[in-house]
Design a protein around this motif. Sequence first.
Motif, mmCIF file in Angstrom:
data_model
loop_
_atom_site.group_PDB
_atom_site.id
_atom_site.type_symbol
_atom_site.label_atom_id
_atom_site.label_comp_id
_atom_site.label_asym_id
_atom_site.label_seq_id
_atom_site.Cartn_x
_atom_site.Cartn_y
_atom_site.Cartn_z
ATOM 1 N N ALA A 118 0.832 -1.212 0.000
ATOM 2 C CA ALA A 118 0.000 0.000 0.000
ATOM 3 C C ALA A 118 0.865 1.259 0.000
ATOM 4 C CB ALA A 118 -0.928 -0.014 1.214
ATOM 5 N N ASP A 119 1.947 1.259 0.779
ATOM 6 C CA ASP A 119 2.811 2.438 0.856
ATOM 7 C C ASP A 119 3.479 2.743 -0.481
ATOM 8 O OD1 ASP A 119 2.212 2.877 3.516
ATOM 9 O OD2 ASP A 119 3.925 1.729 4.268
ATOM 10 N N LEU A 120 3.885 1.701 -1.201
ATOM 11 C CA LEU A 120 4.578 1.874 -2.484
ATOM 12 C C LEU A 120 3.611 1.964 -3.662
ATOM 13 C CD1 LEU A 120 7.525 -0.635 -1.929
ATOM 14 C CD2 LEU A 120 7.609 1.862 -1.789
ATOM 15 N N HIS A 121 2.313 1.792 -3.384
ATOM 16 C CA HIS A 121 1.280 1.843 -4.428
ATOM 17 C C HIS A 121 1.651 0.918 -5.592
ATOM 18 C CE1 HIS A 121 -2.290 3.683 -6.160
ATOM 19 N NE2 HIS A 121 -1.661 3.802 -7.320
ATOM 20 N N SER A 122 1.915 -0.341 -5.239
ATOM 21 C CA SER A 122 2.383 -1.318 -6.228
ATOM 22 C C SER A 122 1.420 -2.494 -6.323
ATOM 23 C CB SER A 122 3.778 -1.828 -5.832
ATOM 24 O OG SER A 122 4.154 -2.936 -6.620
ATOM 25 N N TYR A 123 0.763 -2.631 -7.473
ATOM 26 C CA TYR A 123 -0.143 -3.765 -7.696
ATOM 27 C C TYR A 123 0.640 -5.073 -7.708
ATOM 28 C CZ TYR A 123 -3.915 -6.559 -9.797
ATOM 29 O OH TYR A 123 -4.871 -7.509 -10.051
ATOM 30 N N GLY A 124 1.837 -5.049 -8.297
ATOM 31 C CA GLY A 124 2.670 -6.249 -8.328
ATOM 32 C C GLY A 124 3.032 -6.718 -6.931
ATOM 33 N N LEU A 125 3.307 -5.783 -6.012
ATOM 34 C CA LEU A 125 3.640 -6.163 -4.645
ATOM 35 C C LEU A 125 2.425 -6.709 -3.912
ATOM 36 C CD1 LEU A 125 5.863 -6.401 -2.602
ATOM 37 C CD2 LEU A 125 5.552 -3.995 -1.992
ATOM 38 N N PHE A 126 1.249 -6.167 -4.226
ATOM 39 C CA PHE A 126 0.021 -6.745 -3.670
ATOM 40 C C PHE A 126 -0.124 -8.200 -4.101
ATOM 41 C CE2 PHE A 126 -1.820 -2.445 -2.828
ATOM 42 C CZ PHE A 126 -2.262 -2.698 -1.539
ATOM 43 N N LEU A 127 0.126 -8.464 -5.376
ATOM 44 C CA LEU A 127 0.018 -9.840 -5.869
ATOM 45 C C LEU A 127 1.050 -10.736 -5.185
ATOM 46 C CD1 LEU A 127 -0.531 -9.253 -9.709
ATOM 47 C CD2 LEU A 127 -2.240 -9.673 -7.933
ATOM 48 N N GLY A 128 2.269 -10.200 -4.960
ATOM 49 C CA GLY A 128 3.286 -10.980 -4.257
ATOM 50 C C GLY A 128 2.887 -11.273 -2.825
ATOM 51 N N ASP A 191 -10.790 6.896 -3.200
ATOM 52 C CA ASP A 191 -10.724 5.675 -3.996
ATOM 53 C C ASP A 191 -9.378 5.469 -4.669
ATOM 54 O OD1 ASP A 191 -13.290 5.166 -3.288
ATOM 55 O OD2 ASP A 191 -14.187 5.888 -5.159
ATOM 56 N N ALA A 192 -8.573 6.532 -4.796
ATOM 57 C CA ALA A 192 -7.332 6.443 -5.557
ATOM 58 C C ALA A 192 -6.184 5.826 -4.764
ATOM 59 C CB ALA A 192 -6.917 7.831 -6.036
ATOM 60 N N THR A 193 -6.403 5.507 -3.482
ATOM 61 C CA THR A 193 -5.339 4.916 -2.682
ATOM 62 C C THR A 193 -5.773 3.565 -2.131
ATOM 63 O OG1 THR A 193 -6.015 5.801 -0.525
ATOM 64 C CG2 THR A 193 -4.744 7.262 -1.963
ATOM 65 N N ALA A 194 -4.773 2.810 -1.691
ATOM 66 C CA ALA A 194 -5.042 1.494 -1.109
ATOM 67 C C ALA A 194 -4.811 1.497 0.395
ATOM 68 C CB ALA A 194 -4.146 0.452 -1.782
ATOM 69 N N GLU A 195 -4.839 2.689 1.010
ATOM 70 C CA GLU A 195 -4.577 2.807 2.443
ATOM 71 C C GLU A 195 -5.554 1.988 3.272
ATOM 72 O OE1 GLU A 195 -2.167 4.590 4.325
ATOM 73 O OE2 GLU A 195 -1.184 4.493 2.382
ATOM 74 N N SER A 196 -6.785 1.881 2.819
ATOM 75 C CA SER A 196 -7.819 1.234 3.632
ATOM 76 C C SER A 196 -7.625 -0.272 3.779
ATOM 77 C CB SER A 196 -9.201 1.516 3.046
ATOM 78 O OG SER A 196 -9.313 1.014 1.730
ATOM 79 N N VAL A 197 -6.726 -0.872 2.997
ATOM 80 C CA VAL A 197 -6.521 -2.317 3.126
ATOM 81 C C VAL A 197 -5.531 -2.648 4.241
ATOM 82 C CG1 VAL A 197 -6.974 -2.601 0.661
ATOM 83 C CG2 VAL A 197 -4.609 -2.523 1.476
ATOM 84 N N LYS A 198 -4.822 -1.641 4.748
ATOM 85 C CA LYS A 198 -3.770 -1.917 5.728
ATOM 86 C C LYS A 198 -4.318 -2.515 7.021
ATOM 87 C CE LYS A 198 -0.275 1.592 4.525
ATOM 88 N NZ LYS A 198 0.421 2.774 5.060
ATOM 89 N N MET A 199 -5.250 -1.811 7.644
ATOM 90 C CA MET A 199 -5.725 -2.208 8.958
ATOM 91 C C MET A 199 -6.321 -3.616 8.982
ATOM 92 S SD MET A 199 -8.256 -0.233 11.613
ATOM 93 C CE MET A 199 -9.751 -0.500 10.650
#
Length: 471
Positions: A118-128, A191-199
């Motif tokens: 989420a911090d790096l805004h990386s879809y590839g890292l999410f998949l990893g 909606d443009a960030t993935a911050e909400s998935v962290k918690m």
Amino acid sequence: MAGITNSAKAPAAAGVTSGGGNYLGPLMTVTMLFFMWGFITCLNDILIPKLQQVFTLQNWQAMLIQTAFFGAYFIVSLLYFLVSVTKGDPILRIGYRNGIIVGLVVTAVGCLLFLPAADLHSYGLFLGALFVLASGITVLQITANPYVSILGPPESSSSRMNLTQALNSLGTTIAPVLGGYLIFDQVSGGDATAESVKMPYVGLAVALLVIAVIIKVARLPRLTGGDTAIVPGSGALRHRHLVLGIICIFMYVGGEVAVGSMLINYLKLPQIAGLDESEAKHYLAFYWGGAMVGRFFGAVALAQLRSISLKYGIMAAIALVTFGAVYAIYDLNQALIILGLIAANFVVLLLGRFIPNRTVGLYAAAVIGLLLIGTFAQGSVAMWAVIAIGLFNSIMFPTIFDLAIKGLGTHTSQGSSLLVMAIVGGAIVPPLQGALADVTGDVQLSFVVPLLCYLYIVYYGFSGYKTRAVA
């Protein structure tokens, strides 16, 4: 079960014998695992539309979430199988409990990787991160499913598998509502960030590590293999019903995940319901909640109870509790619809005569009918037809799994790893459905893909389950 021994000498295993004993405590402890991995797996259905917004993805790209997740099942299980062929079964060496602890720790690490993603805004890292997370769940699947099958009399193994999978479905029922609230309704930064998935995922990591500690100190029987059982080789593949069962698990998981993954986008269609993501998540909960109710039904129906009237009484109580819960949370109209779907499910269960393989075949046939309605009808009829698929999916995974490992003896863990490897169907079938939706521009028509999967399940339920050696 032949070749599986209880090696515990300490008081921790007191009262446990090979054919009976007090398994209730250990079984209740292990069910926590099924709840957790059900919750985590179903969160993918919330992640798909969320990350699709964040990274502006096409349908097939968003479905790579399921590919990364279920692809880990295939790769890790394949590695496990290759090790067991060359070196002997590793789970039989270390014991099922230690295998469970390893799986919990790896899953927790995968959850924590959502922070840098989420911090790096990386879809590839999410998949990893999803791949690592699912690798841990794969180890849990390989160890916990046969562990539950062994914990008690063989004649009631299907009932136990359905009971623990019902707790798995409780996790999948809660995940869309709680996960949808945290990820969509409590969005930090828009909606443009993935911050909400962290918690949510940090909370899951903490919970998983707590469960690992509980499993470590709990009074669980340490089931391992005897010295003569730990031998290399691929003997499990000599069993025809296992080989066909591997294909069946592939088809089932692929079909189930594809329907669940596409459901929110399906409910957004103006000709179906025209809902937004926040509203659709509640109906996704009905889909997975149906699997939970059906598995409780299956656990009772396949159990060795004193009388048939007791079975009917317990199932009636489950139906009434479900009706009351839906009425209290939603409204009378939806509660009556759910009660009607449960009644239809019960009729098919009666036609199956409480015979595991027959019931699987009939449930798969019912799903085919529901998919046809969902593909070609419109409005609330189509919507509820697709939602009802969850109710009929209910007993399929635990019952197919149990049918496929019956009679494997010392090859049980190896067979389990192959069945878990087949969960890769969840990585392959959803992108195929997504691709069909993209090419045709028709989300409804894309449900033909999971329909083909359920055709094979009908075959396995009526014929493929039969135990005989491969020539």
